[in-house]
Motif scaffolding. Structure first.
Motif, PDB file in Angstrom:
ATOM      1  N   HIS A 327      -3.171 -22.096  -6.645  1.00 22.25           N
ATOM      2  CA  HIS A 327      -3.436 -22.044  -8.054  1.00 22.25           C
ATOM      3  C   HIS A 327      -4.065 -20.599  -8.682  1.00 22.25           C
ATOM      4  O   HIS A 327      -3.341 -20.300  -9.841  1.00 22.25           O
ATOM      5  N   ALA A 328      -4.533 -20.055  -8.015  1.00 18.08           N
ATOM      6  CA  ALA A 328      -4.653 -18.425  -8.483  1.00 18.08           C
ATOM      7  C   ALA A 328      -3.478 -17.685  -8.297  1.00 18.08           C
ATOM      8  O   ALA A 328      -3.380 -16.729  -9.284  1.00 18.08           O
ATOM      9  N   ARG A 329      -2.609 -17.711  -7.427  1.00 21.08           N
ATOM     10  CA  ARG A 329      -1.408 -16.994  -7.562  1.00 21.08           C
ATOM     11  C   ARG A 329      -0.695 -17.424  -8.405  1.00 21.08           C
ATOM     12  O   ARG A 329      -0.027 -16.486  -9.282  1.00 21.08           O
ATOM     13  N   MET A 330      -0.284 -18.572  -8.872  1.00 21.07           N
ATOM     14  CA  MET A 330       0.413 -18.985  -9.985  1.00 21.07           C
ATOM     15  C   MET A 330      -0.117 -18.400 -11.449  1.00 21.07           C
ATOM     16  O   MET A 330       0.344 -18.161 -12.345  1.00 21.07           O
ATOM     17  N   LYS A 331      -1.443 -18.582 -11.586  1.00 24.97           N
ATOM     18  CA  LYS A 331      -2.165 -17.967 -12.583  1.00 24.97           C
ATOM     19  C   LYS A 331      -2.026 -16.456 -12.705  1.00 24.97           C
ATOM     20  O   LYS A 331      -1.624 -16.054 -13.914  1.00 24.97           O
ATOM     21  N   TYR A 332      -2.021 -15.717 -11.736  1.00 25.99           N
ATOM     22  CA  TYR A 332      -1.830 -14.416 -12.065  1.00 25.99           C
ATOM     23  C   TYR A 332      -0.668 -13.819 -12.087  1.00 25.99           C
ATOM     24  O   TYR A 332      -0.417 -12.966 -12.750  1.00 25.99           O
ATOM     25  N   ALA A 333       0.131 -14.446 -11.423  1.00 29.89           N
ATOM     26  CA  ALA A 333       1.496 -14.065 -11.392  1.00 29.89           C
ATOM     27  C   ALA A 333       2.201 -14.186 -12.757  1.00 29.89           C
ATOM     28  O   ALA A 333       2.862 -13.333 -13.322  1.00 29.89           O
ATOM     29  N   SER A 334       1.688 -15.411 -13.590  1.00 29.61           N
ATOM     30  CA  SER A 334       2.094 -15.481 -14.960  1.00 29.61           C
ATOM     31  C   SER A 334       1.550 -14.470 -15.696  1.00 29.61           C
ATOM     32  O   SER A 334       1.937 -14.031 -16.585  1.00 29.61           O
ATOM     33  N   VAL A 371      -1.444 -10.159  -6.131  1.00 23.43           N
ATOM     34  CA  VAL A 371      -0.184 -10.329  -6.868  1.00 23.43           C
ATOM     35  C   VAL A 371       0.128  -8.770  -7.681  1.00 23.43           C
ATOM     36  O   VAL A 371       1.234  -8.701  -7.846  1.00 23.43           O
ATOM     37  N   ILE A 372      -0.808  -8.090  -7.983  1.00 25.94           N
ATOM     38  CA  ILE A 372      -0.628  -7.127  -8.468  1.00 25.94           C
ATOM     39  C   ILE A 372       0.001  -6.091  -7.605  1.00 25.94           C
ATOM     40  O   ILE A 372       1.099  -5.074  -8.014  1.00 25.94           O
ATOM     41  N   LYS A 373      -0.253  -5.826  -6.374  1.00 22.26           N
ATOM     42  CA  LYS A 373       0.234  -4.920  -5.356  1.00 22.26           C
ATOM     43  C   LYS A 373       1.235  -5.351  -4.402  1.00 22.26           C
ATOM     44  O   LYS A 373       1.769  -4.440  -3.807  1.00 22.26           O
ATOM     45  N   ALA A 374       1.486  -6.625  -4.475  1.00 22.06           N
ATOM     46  CA  ALA A 374       2.418  -7.269  -3.567  1.00 22.06           C
ATOM     47  C   ALA A 374       4.034  -6.471  -3.789  1.00 22.06           C
ATOM     48  O   ALA A 374       4.257  -6.524  -4.856  1.00 22.06           O
ATOM     49  N   GLU A 375       4.645  -6.024  -2.806  1.00 22.31           N
ATOM     50  CA  GLU A 375       6.081  -5.470  -2.989  1.00 22.31           C
ATOM     51  C   GLU A 375       6.896  -6.544  -2.583  1.00 22.31           C
ATOM     52  O   GLU A 375       8.109  -6.368  -3.226  1.00 22.31           O
ATOM     53  N   SER A 382      -2.010  -8.092   4.498  1.00 21.02           N
ATOM     54  CA  SER A 382      -2.384  -6.992   4.069  1.00 21.02           C
ATOM     55  C   SER A 382      -2.646  -6.709   2.644  1.00 21.02           C
ATOM     56  O   SER A 382      -3.544  -6.294   2.034  1.00 21.02           O
ATOM     57  N   ASP A 383      -1.914  -7.525   1.719  1.00 17.25           N
ATOM     58  CA  ASP A 383      -1.772  -7.659   0.391  1.00 17.25           C
ATOM     59  C   ASP A 383      -3.300  -8.066  -0.020  1.00 17.25           C
ATOM     60  O   ASP A 383      -3.860  -7.641  -0.935  1.00 17.25           O
ATOM     61  N   LEU A 384      -3.826  -9.189   0.629  1.00 15.62           N
ATOM     62  CA  LEU A 384      -4.926  -9.674   0.372  1.00 15.62           C
ATOM     63  C   LEU A 384      -6.408  -9.101   1.094  1.00 15.62           C
ATOM     64  O   LEU A 384      -7.529  -9.172   0.842  1.00 15.62           O
ATOM     65  N   GLY A 385      -5.970  -8.046   1.748  1.00 14.44           N
ATOM     66  CA  GLY A 385      -7.141  -7.204   2.513  1.00 14.44           C
ATOM     67  C   GLY A 385      -7.475  -7.961   3.758  1.00 14.44           C
ATOM     68  O   GLY A 385      -8.595  -7.882   3.806  1.00 14.44           O
ATOM     69  N   LEU A 386      -6.957  -9.000   4.121  1.00  8.99           N
ATOM     70  CA  LEU A 386      -7.031  -9.768   5.335  1.00  8.99           C
ATOM     71  C   LEU A 386      -6.112  -9.692   6.370  1.00  8.99           C
ATOM     72  O   LEU A 386      -5.567 -10.464   6.845  1.00  8.99           O
ATOM     73  N   ASN A 387      -6.303  -8.481   7.174  1.00  9.75           N
ATOM     74  CA  ASN A 387      -5.268  -8.105   8.120  1.00  9.75           C
ATOM     75  C   ASN A 387      -5.881  -7.789   9.467  1.00  9.75           C
ATOM     76  O   ASN A 387      -5.102  -7.268  10.313  1.00  9.75           O
ATOM     77  N   ASN A 388      -6.861  -8.602   9.702  1.00  7.43           N
ATOM     78  CA  ASN A 388      -7.591  -8.562  11.040  1.00  7.43           C
ATOM     79  C   ASN A 388      -7.181  -9.692  12.084  1.00  7.43           C
ATOM     80  O   ASN A 388      -7.638 -10.731  12.161  1.00  7.43           O
ATOM     81  N   GLU A 389      -6.003  -9.525  12.853  1.00  3.31           N
ATOM     82  CA  GLU A 389      -5.294 -10.583  13.451  1.00  3.31           C
ATOM     83  C   GLU A 389      -6.314 -10.937  14.634  1.00  3.31           C
ATOM     84  O   GLU A 389      -6.398 -12.159  15.064  1.00  3.31           O
TER      85      GLU A 389
END
Length: 447
Positions: A327-334, A371-375, A382-389
């Motif tokens: 839901h957040a993705r769709m909101k901020y992507a729009s 959403v802002i920084k995703a390439e 990594s885009d979420l700042g959650l890249n600790n496998e």
């Protein structure tokens, strides 16, 4: 989170006026397991997508060499952005040199190939596009009737119970105390209570009790003899006191008098003013501990807590984490004009593994930044700042299979608005089997 396997039969939508169904190029794709649908023009493809509501995911191979006009680009954009279609553009050096075409490919396609293209490269690219479309299938997440309340989203048992209590509480006019950790949505819950009550349309006044000095807060709430305060401004509406445990003792005394008599006593005034206001308060601190420590009046605590609601922490809400993230993705992507299709598998695993100390607010903030920084078209961990496998739990094969089965059932239920018969048909099982599987995974049918 484990994901269902890709289907053996994959769908490829080919848009090209130059290629035909019996050409070796197309026949070779069919021999590789692709079910190829060929369209000679854009209207034919649009009609197909409009009529095929049952299409779960497909790769699109779009020949741009004859579609260079600005009108064609405008018509292509919504087609290439179809939520169940992963598109690959076929171009030549002349076509890709056009600015509008480059922007179209960048914004709407997963990848592109420049013709002539080696077979193995094309196979890899369209396979990848289909895989990404498969990952993003069914993520519109249209909740059924009991899956939300007043802008709050959730399908977990904890949230369903909360929504029922909110509906009941909204019809009452008694004071409400909302408990919950920081970021769980206490103000949103208070607004939902107001908007679904008989006071909807009247003022909803919020006071952040921790942000004002003691004397200033009393003046803000009660006003002066010749000046209206925030309580008077809330007349016939709702007053929401956030972080109510920070109310100074003089403000507590004034508020207690208001709740007991229905009259507001301003500092320095001899007579009280009648005020009709519903008081909703909230805190992420233990209000009973504040009473025990002498920082909060016990009589006011009981007045404020006639009705009490507890908001669950996000880490306790299971599948709601992914639900809210979409839901957040769709909101901020729009909001930011970004064509973000969904989350990568690694991002989904990290969403579930993270402890969410900031709860829903933290999740929204992370998704907004991603959403802002995703390439790419899909948000990564990594885009979420959650890249600790290393933080991800290890899974056995049995656990992975069980997770894939559970996710497939959830996807079918969401897509079919929790209608058991239709979900069972989509999954290729009987209603009895679906009920048995839901019971095994701790799910329950929607009431």
């Amino acid at each position: 989170m484990a994901l269902p396997p890709l289907p053996a039969q994959r769908t490829l939508l080919l848009l090209s006026s130059r290629l035909h169904a019996q050409m070796p190029f197309v026949l070779r794709l069919g021999s590789l397991g692709w079910q190829v649908h060929h369209f000679a023009d854009l209207p034919s493809l649009k009609c197909f997508l409009h009529d095929r509501d049952d299409l779960v995911a497909a790769a699109g191979l779009i020949d741009l060499r004859d579609l260079g006009s600005e009108e064609a680009v405008a018509e292509l954009t919504p087609v290439l952005s179809h939520p169940r279609l992963g598109c690959v553009a076929m171009t030549d050096a002349r076509t890709i040199a056009d600015d509008s075409m480059r922007q179209l490919v960048r914004d709407c396609c997963f990848d592109f190939v420049t013709l002539p293209c080696p077979d193995d490269v094309l196979d890899t690219v369209i396979g990848h596009a289909f895989g990404l479309a498969w990952l993003g299938r069914g993520t519109t997440y249209l909740p059924h009737d009991d899956a939300g309340f007043g802008g709050m989203v959730g399908e977990s048992p904890e949230m369903r119970s909360l929504f029922r209590l909110l509906r009941l509480t909204a019809s009452n006019d008694a004071p409400v105390f909302i408990a919950g950790e920081t970021g769980t949505g206490k103000e949103l819950a208070a607004m939902a209570l107001h908007e679904h009550s008989a006071r909807a349309g009247k003022p909803f006044i919020t006071i952040h009790c921790e942000s004002s000095a003691p004397g200033a807060l009393l003046s803000m709430l009660a006003g002066h003899e010749q000046q209206r305060g925030r309580i008077e401004s809330a007349h016939r509406g709702t007053l929401f006191l956030d972080e109510a445990d920070r109310l100074p003792l003089d403000s507590q005394a004034m508020l207690l008098g208001l709740l007991e008599t229905g009259r507001l006593m301003k500092p320095g005034a001899e007579d009280g003013i009648p005020v009709d206001v519903r008081v909703i308060s909230a805190s992420h601190h233990d209000l009973e501990a504040a009473v025990a420590e002498g920082r909060f009046r016990a009589d006011l605590y009981h007045r404020l807590s006639v009705l009490r609601l507890q908001l669950p922490a996000l880490r306790e809400r299971g599948e709601d984490i992914e639900h809210i993230a979409h839901h957040a993705r769709m909101k901020y992507a729009s909001e930011y004009g970004r064509r973000i299709k969904g989350f990568s598998p690694c991002a989904l695993r990290q969403l579930q593994a993270h402890a969410w100390p900031g709860n829903v607010r933290e999740l929204h903030n992370r998704v907004r930044q991603a959403v802002i920084k995703a390439e790419g078209r899909y948000i990564s961990a990594s885009d979420l700042g959650l890249n600790n496998e290393d933080a991800l739990p290890a899974l056995t094969l049995d656990e992975a299979r069980a997770g894939a089965e559970r996710d497939a059932i959830l996807t079918a239920l969401r897509r079919n608005r929790h209608r058991i018969g239709e979900s069972a048909r989509e999954l290729g099982v009987s209603r009895v089997t679906l009920y048995r599987l839901m019971n095994r995974h701790g799910m329950r049918a929607a009431c």
